[in-house]
Design a protein around this motif. Sequence first.
Motif, PDB file in Angstrom:
ATOM      1  N   LYS A 213       0.874  -0.901  -0.025  1.00 59.66           N
ATOM      2  CA  LYS A 213       0.048  -0.010   0.134  1.00 59.66           C
ATOM      3  C   LYS A 213       0.876   1.263   0.019  1.00 59.66           C
ATOM      4  O   LYS A 213       1.663   1.311   0.819  1.00 59.66           O
ATOM      5  CB  LYS A 213      -0.850   0.050   1.146  1.00 59.66           C
ATOM      6  CG  LYS A 213      -1.742   1.224   1.300  1.00 59.66           C
ATOM      7  CD  LYS A 213      -2.674   1.334   2.667  1.00 59.66           C
ATOM      8  CE  LYS A 213      -3.601   2.527   2.562  1.00 59.66           C
ATOM      9  NZ  LYS A 213      -2.920   3.670   2.835  1.00 59.66           N
TER      10      LYS A 213
ATOM     11  N   TRP B 181      -9.691   2.516  -9.382  1.00 62.21           N
ATOM     12  CA  TRP B 181     -10.546   1.452  -8.771  1.00 62.21           C
ATOM     13  C   TRP B 181     -12.033   1.827  -8.631  1.00 62.21           C
ATOM     14  O   TRP B 181     -12.561   2.924  -8.187  1.00 62.21           O
ATOM     15  CB  TRP B 181     -10.067   0.640  -7.406  1.00 62.21           C
ATOM     16  CG  TRP B 181     -11.132  -0.151  -7.008  1.00 62.21           C
ATOM     17  CD1 TRP B 181     -10.835  -1.555  -7.260  1.00 62.21           C
ATOM     18  CD2 TRP B 181     -12.041  -0.307  -6.008  1.00 62.21           C
ATOM     19  NE1 TRP B 181     -11.936  -2.332  -6.614  1.00 62.21           N
ATOM     20  CE2 TRP B 181     -12.636  -1.371  -5.841  1.00 62.21           C
ATOM     21  CE3 TRP B 181     -12.799   0.886  -5.530  1.00 62.21           C
ATOM     22  CZ2 TRP B 181     -13.838  -1.582  -5.100  1.00 62.21           C
ATOM     23  CZ3 TRP B 181     -13.895   0.627  -4.707  1.00 62.21           C
ATOM     24  CH2 TRP B 181     -14.393  -0.740  -4.335  1.00 62.21           C
TER      25      TRP B 181
ATOM     26  N   ASN C 254     -14.418  -5.739 -10.274  1.00 62.02           N
ATOM     27  CA  ASN C 254     -14.080  -4.310 -10.681  1.00 62.02           C
ATOM     28  C   ASN C 254     -14.620  -4.291 -11.951  1.00 62.02           C
ATOM     29  O   ASN C 254     -14.727  -4.983 -12.934  1.00 62.02           O
ATOM     30  CB  ASN C 254     -12.707  -4.362 -10.425  1.00 62.02           C
ATOM     31  CG  ASN C 254     -11.877  -5.210 -10.924  1.00 62.02           C
ATOM     32  OD1 ASN C 254     -11.694  -6.294 -10.634  1.00 62.02           O
ATOM     33  ND2 ASN C 254     -11.209  -4.761 -12.175  1.00 62.02           N
TER      34      ASN C 254
ATOM     35  N   ASP D  93      -3.452   5.659  -1.454  1.00 62.89           N
ATOM     36  CA  ASP D  93      -4.175   4.417  -1.977  1.00 62.89           C
ATOM     37  C   ASP D  93      -5.583   4.277  -0.999  1.00 62.89           C
ATOM     38  O   ASP D  93      -5.485   4.754   0.088  1.00 62.89           O
ATOM     39  CB  ASP D  93      -3.465   3.033  -1.618  1.00 62.89           C
ATOM     40  CG  ASP D  93      -2.534   2.988  -2.997  1.00 62.89           C
ATOM     41  OD1 ASP D  93      -2.619   3.541  -3.941  1.00 62.89           O
ATOM     42  OD2 ASP D  93      -1.636   1.825  -2.784  1.00 62.89           O
TER      43      ASP D  93
ATOM     44  N   TYR E 110      -8.571  -4.423   2.503  1.00 64.06           N
ATOM     45  CA  TYR E 110      -8.351  -4.546   0.942  1.00 64.06           C
ATOM     46  C   TYR E 110      -7.764  -3.215   0.647  1.00 64.06           C
ATOM     47  O   TYR E 110      -8.348  -2.222   1.213  1.00 64.06           O
ATOM     48  CB  TYR E 110      -9.397  -4.875   0.336  1.00 64.06           C
ATOM     49  CG  TYR E 110     -10.016  -6.339   0.723  1.00 64.06           C
ATOM     50  CD1 TYR E 110      -9.319  -7.418  -0.033  1.00 64.06           C
ATOM     51  CD2 TYR E 110     -10.962  -6.526   1.509  1.00 64.06           C
ATOM     52  CE1 TYR E 110      -9.813  -8.693   0.781  1.00 64.06           C
ATOM     53  CE2 TYR E 110     -11.511  -7.829   1.794  1.00 64.06           C
ATOM     54  CZ  TYR E 110     -10.683  -8.954   1.215  1.00 64.06           C
ATOM     55  OH  TYR E 110     -11.266 -10.224   1.782  1.00 64.06           O
ATOM     56  N   ASN E 111      -6.701  -3.063  -0.151  1.00 61.61           N
ATOM     57  CA  ASN E 111      -6.170  -1.756  -0.651  1.00 61.61           C
ATOM     58  C   ASN E 111      -6.279  -1.803  -2.031  1.00 61.61           C
ATOM     59  O   ASN E 111      -6.463  -2.936  -2.898  1.00 61.61           O
ATOM     60  CB  ASN E 111      -4.937  -1.789  -0.354  1.00 61.61           C
ATOM     61  CG  ASN E 111      -4.607  -1.736   1.217  1.00 61.61           C
ATOM     62  OD1 ASN E 111      -4.084  -2.351   1.767  1.00 61.61           O
ATOM     63  ND2 ASN E 111      -5.122  -0.832   2.092  1.00 61.61           N
ATOM     64  N   ALA E 112      -6.387  -0.679  -2.562  1.00 67.39           N
ATOM     65  CA  ALA E 112      -6.483  -0.249  -3.902  1.00 67.39           C
ATOM     66  C   ALA E 112      -5.794   0.904  -4.453  1.00 67.39           C
ATOM     67  O   ALA E 112      -6.022   1.911  -3.621  1.00 67.39           O
ATOM     68  CB  ALA E 112      -7.984  -0.446  -4.552  1.00 67.39           C
TER      69      ALA E 112
ATOM     70  N   PHE F 297     -15.677 -10.551  -5.398  1.00 70.27           N
ATOM     71  CA  PHE F 297     -15.282  -9.253  -5.650  1.00 70.27           C
ATOM     72  C   PHE F 297     -15.546  -9.155  -7.074  1.00 70.27           C
ATOM     73  O   PHE F 297     -15.314 -10.220  -7.800  1.00 70.27           O
ATOM     74  CB  PHE F 297     -13.846  -9.133  -5.214  1.00 70.27           C
ATOM     75  CG  PHE F 297     -13.132  -9.575  -3.787  1.00 70.27           C
ATOM     76  CD1 PHE F 297     -13.095  -8.779  -3.001  1.00 70.27           C
ATOM     77  CD2 PHE F 297     -13.049 -10.819  -3.448  1.00 70.27           C
ATOM     78  CE1 PHE F 297     -13.052  -8.671  -1.691  1.00 70.27           C
ATOM     79  CE2 PHE F 297     -12.772 -11.135  -1.946  1.00 70.27           C
ATOM     80  CZ  PHE F 297     -12.714 -10.121  -1.141  1.00 70.27           C
TER      81      PHE F 297
ATOM     82  N   PHE G 231      -8.353  -4.824  -6.350  1.00 71.61           N
ATOM     83  CA  PHE G 231      -7.856  -4.771  -5.343  1.00 71.61           C
ATOM     84  C   PHE G 231      -6.425  -5.452  -5.477  1.00 71.61           C
ATOM     85  O   PHE G 231      -6.023  -6.126  -6.348  1.00 71.61           O
ATOM     86  CB  PHE G 231      -8.439  -5.366  -4.069  1.00 71.61           C
ATOM     87  CG  PHE G 231      -9.971  -4.657  -3.804  1.00 71.61           C
ATOM     88  CD1 PHE G 231      -9.712  -3.494  -3.081  1.00 71.61           C
ATOM     89  CD2 PHE G 231     -11.089  -5.152  -3.495  1.00 71.61           C
ATOM     90  CE1 PHE G 231     -10.854  -2.731  -2.616  1.00 71.61           C
ATOM     91  CE2 PHE G 231     -12.116  -4.753  -3.189  1.00 71.61           C
ATOM     92  CZ  PHE G 231     -11.929  -3.345  -2.668  1.00 71.61           C
ATOM     93  N   TYR G 232      -5.561  -4.598  -4.567  1.00 69.46           N
ATOM     94  CA  TYR G 232      -4.191  -5.374  -4.674  1.00 69.46           C
ATOM     95  C   TYR G 232      -4.148  -7.156  -4.386  1.00 69.46           C
ATOM     96  O   TYR G 232      -5.072  -7.248  -3.368  1.00 69.46           O
ATOM     97  CB  TYR G 232      -3.043  -4.719  -3.721  1.00 69.46           C
ATOM     98  CG  TYR G 232      -2.894  -3.307  -3.971  1.00 69.46           C
ATOM     99  CD1 TYR G 232      -2.652  -3.087  -5.431  1.00 69.46           C
ATOM    100  CD2 TYR G 232      -2.351  -2.245  -3.166  1.00 69.46           C
ATOM    101  CE1 TYR G 232      -2.536  -1.963  -5.795  1.00 69.46           C
ATOM    102  CE2 TYR G 232      -1.850  -1.199  -3.505  1.00 69.46           C
ATOM    103  CZ  TYR G 232      -2.029  -0.715  -4.716  1.00 69.46           C
ATOM    104  OH  TYR G 232      -1.760   0.532  -5.169  1.00 69.46           O
TER     105      TYR G 232
ATOM    106  N   THR H 268      -8.114   2.202   1.581  1.00 67.35           N
ATOM    107  CA  THR H 268      -8.119   1.307   2.015  1.00 67.35           C
ATOM    108  C   THR H 268      -9.526   0.768   2.399  1.00 67.35           C
ATOM    109  O   THR H 268     -10.319   1.720   2.921  1.00 67.35           O
ATOM    110  CB  THR H 268      -7.386   1.385   3.640  1.00 67.35           C
ATOM    111  OG1 THR H 268      -5.934   1.769   3.160  1.00 67.35           O
ATOM    112  CG2 THR H 268      -7.521   0.212   4.307  1.00 67.35           C
TER     113      THR H 268
END
Length: 249
Positions: free
Chosen positions: A38, A91, A61, A42, A85-87, A59, A68-69, A44
Amino acid sequence: MHSTPSLMAGLALLFAATPILAQVITPAPVAPEPARVKRDGDLTLAITNSYGMPLSLSFGNNAGGPAFYGNPQPTMLPIDGSATYNAPAGWAGRVSVGKVNHDDNSKIEGSFYGPGNGDIDVSYVDGYSVPITCSVGGKVVSGCNVELFDRGCNAPDSVSAWGPDNRIAACHNAAQGVPNGPASSMFAPCAGAAYTFPKDDGANTGMITQTEMSCCIGVLCPPSPKQQWGKRDVESPKAPTLKARALKV
């Protein structure tokens, strides 16, 4: 030196009695894919399960956009468990949440195009499976903590999935194809707090300046100030059992 017939016969018996060991080749270890760390700026998204049973997360997108990563796959979130989750910027997508993985599950939806340019909401447009509220900066901005199964999944809505606990897992929302609503009687307590029909835009947060978002699943989660009912108005979850279903047939 010449071998005698008796010596040759003895050697043949020796080799016949000795097992041939196959060569075991150990494959070279495969280096793990480097984890994406992250970075500042970004998104979270933290999800907490306060529902009282393990829940399925899946999930999606938007096409052409980042995931998400780690590109997470469908998974189970244990009781009282949480996942983060991080993106990156760009996103936009959704997380489907329920007792089982189903298209009519409740959904967390959002988009993030950088700090100060993102939003998040809870959608029951496809259907309902679990109550969800989402918060930013400690304030609930979308969702509804009412257990809608207590309202009964009846016409025009319809049961679309049964769970491992022999209770309704998902109820299809008949207003899915009715852009301006109104919400059906089952979904009405959450109208304006979560999306209960396609243009139920009171549930949309608008732009969010923070990059940290959190969502809580269950009736014990903080309620939305927009929802029509508080948790005191609803008894503990009582989705009909298979026995009750059989009695209706």
